[in-house]
Scaffold this active site. Structure first.
Site, PDB file in Angstrom:
ATOM      1  N   GLU A 104      -3.700 -11.338  -1.181  1.00 59.85           N
ATOM      2  CA  GLU A 104      -3.416 -12.553  -0.586  1.00 59.85           C
ATOM      3  C   GLU A 104      -4.881 -13.188  -0.306  1.00 59.85           C
ATOM      4  O   GLU A 104      -4.932 -14.538  -0.547  1.00 59.85           O
ATOM      5  CB  GLU A 104      -2.486 -12.634   0.748  1.00 59.85           C
ATOM      6  CG  GLU A 104      -2.987 -11.397   1.428  1.00 59.85           C
ATOM      7  CD  GLU A 104      -2.504  -9.909   1.251  1.00 59.85           C
ATOM      8  OE1 GLU A 104      -2.009  -9.473   2.228  1.00 59.85           O
ATOM      9  OE2 GLU A 104      -2.815  -9.519   0.316  1.00 59.85           O
ATOM     10  N   CYS A 163      -2.048  -6.709   5.477  1.00 54.35           N
ATOM     11  CA  CYS A 163      -2.523  -5.514   6.379  1.00 54.35           C
ATOM     12  C   CYS A 163      -3.135  -6.081   7.675  1.00 54.35           C
ATOM     13  O   CYS A 163      -3.482  -7.211   7.507  1.00 54.35           O
ATOM     14  CB  CYS A 163      -3.578  -4.659   5.615  1.00 54.35           C
ATOM     15  SG  CYS A 163      -5.042  -5.578   5.085  1.00 54.35           S
ATOM     16  N   SER A 212       8.410  26.139 -11.718  1.00 52.02           N
ATOM     17  CA  SER A 212       7.942  26.334 -10.657  1.00 52.02           C
ATOM     18  C   SER A 212       7.881  24.930  -9.688  1.00 52.02           C
ATOM     19  O   SER A 212       8.488  25.221  -8.690  1.00 52.02           O
ATOM     20  CB  SER A 212       6.337  26.710 -10.634  1.00 52.02           C
ATOM     21  OG  SER A 212       6.417  28.243 -11.212  1.00 52.02           O
TER      22      SER A 212
END
Length: 363
Positions: free
Chosen positions: A46, A70, A299
């Site tokens: 942005e 953020c 595994s």
């Protein structure tokens, strides 16, 4: 938002440990700027888009972004203040940022500044962009993709160990694209001994010239040191072993330029895979690709450590004496069967590609 998603995908696999994000600025029905987050430490999407235009153009405009802006300090400053300062009138968000430091706080900050916020536009697609990031930021464990190439009867090599090539060139190119999008490739010691793989990116051009880290799981450290693995310059090679491995073998590998990580052993005396994933997560490895062999496949699946399965099936049959791809997986009842969801099936030439996330995973 669709355009923002397209932009985000341009950097897939190259922003780690950050998410991939795309942003579009629109005004009066026209796109006036767009950008994506290119790499960790670079401007977020942005901010990169807003820098392309002046405040006179952003005032009253709409910002579309695939992930919530953020509101915390990392390698770069928070994005929310810059969005507010730009004069953006409306922010349309695809998905919330799962980072506990954000997760709704960026949205609240925008709303408190008087900006209209619309959430959840193409949310599923925006969340799908960052599955590895979502897992790592919330659990500190890497996202694990298991890739296998097999025959129609579930074999990965002949009885003598011949496995080149089960899959066709289109499938192999697809695998190299996958390698270009992960942080690490993991194999077992037997694969390194028998196949002597390079485990680099060859059939596509690496986007930033780098090759992912290679992790070899080897509790004994008895692989020959003249493997082709060591011929790729500038690449990290890690041998995950136990504290019981011979000291002289560790020194020989370190002399070859490898890192050696002694870890606790599980009840069978093998490397504790959960401890290994925890260590990789601490090293900011967000996405791991498992490439072999049968023991490692078994595994990881037995311990429910796989997030996504990518299976290439070739129209070949090798019979009962050939090597199974899950020789050690012991499923006793159908109720215990491992299942896939979000399933995708397509053809690559004469190969069938099946992809999906594992159901009923325990973290």
């Amino acid at each position: 938002m669709s355009r923002a998603i397209e932009l985000a995908l341009k950097a897939k696999g190259h922003t780690s440990p950050n998410p991939i994000v795309g942003a579009v600025v629109s005004k009066r029905g026209k796109i006036i700027a767009e950008a994506f987050h290119k790499q960790a430490g670079a401007d977020h999407a942005e901010v990169a888009a807003l820098k392309k235009i002046g405040k006179s153009k952003t005032k009253g405009a709409t910002l579309y972004v695939t992930l919530e802006p953020c509101c915390h300090h990392g390698k770069t400053g928070p994005c929310v203040p810059k969005v507010i300062e730009s004069g953006i009138q409306r922010v349309v968000i695809g998905a919330r940022d799962p980072n506990p430091k954000v997760n709704g706080q960026g949205i609240r900050w925008l709303k408190e500044a008087g900006i209209e916020v619309i959430e959840g536009v193409l949310q599923d697609r925006c969340e799908e962009l960052n599955r590895p990031f979502q897992k790592h930021i919330t659990t500190h464990i890497p996202y694990v993709t298991l890739k296998v190439a097999m025959t129609l009867d579930g074999k990965i090599a002949t009885a003598s160990g011949d496995s080149r090539w089960i899959s066709n060139p289109l499938s192999r190119k697809y695998v190299h694209q996958m390698r270009d999008e992960v942080d690490a490739i993991l194999v077992g010691a037997n694969t390194l001994k028998t196949d002597d793989p390079l485990l680099n990116i060859r059939l596509v051009a690496p986007k930033n010239g780098r090759h992912p880290m290679v992790v070899v799981v080897d509790q004994k450290l008895d692989v020959p040191i003249n493997r082709r693995l060591f011929s790729v310059k500038g690449r990290r090679v890690v041998f995950a072993t136990t504290w019981m491995s011979p000291e002289e073998n560790r020194r020989a590998l370190i002399k070859m330029g490898a890192e050696v990580w002694p870890l606790d052993a599980d009840v069978t005396g093998r490397v504790d895979l959960k401890a290994l994933l925890k260590m990789l997560g601490e090293k900011q490895i967000v996405h791991v690709l498992i490439e072999g062999g049968g023991g490692i496949f078994s595994s990881f699946l037995s311990e429910k450590l796989v997030d996504r399965l990518v299976c290439f099936m070739a129209p070949k049959l090798l019979g009962g004496q050939a090597m199974d791809w899950l020789p050690e997986l012991n499923i006793r009842t159908l109720d215990e069967a491992l299942e896939l969801n979000t399933l995708s099936v397509k053809t690559l030439g004469d190969n069938i590609l099946v992809e999906g996330e594992l159901k009923r995973l325990t973290r």
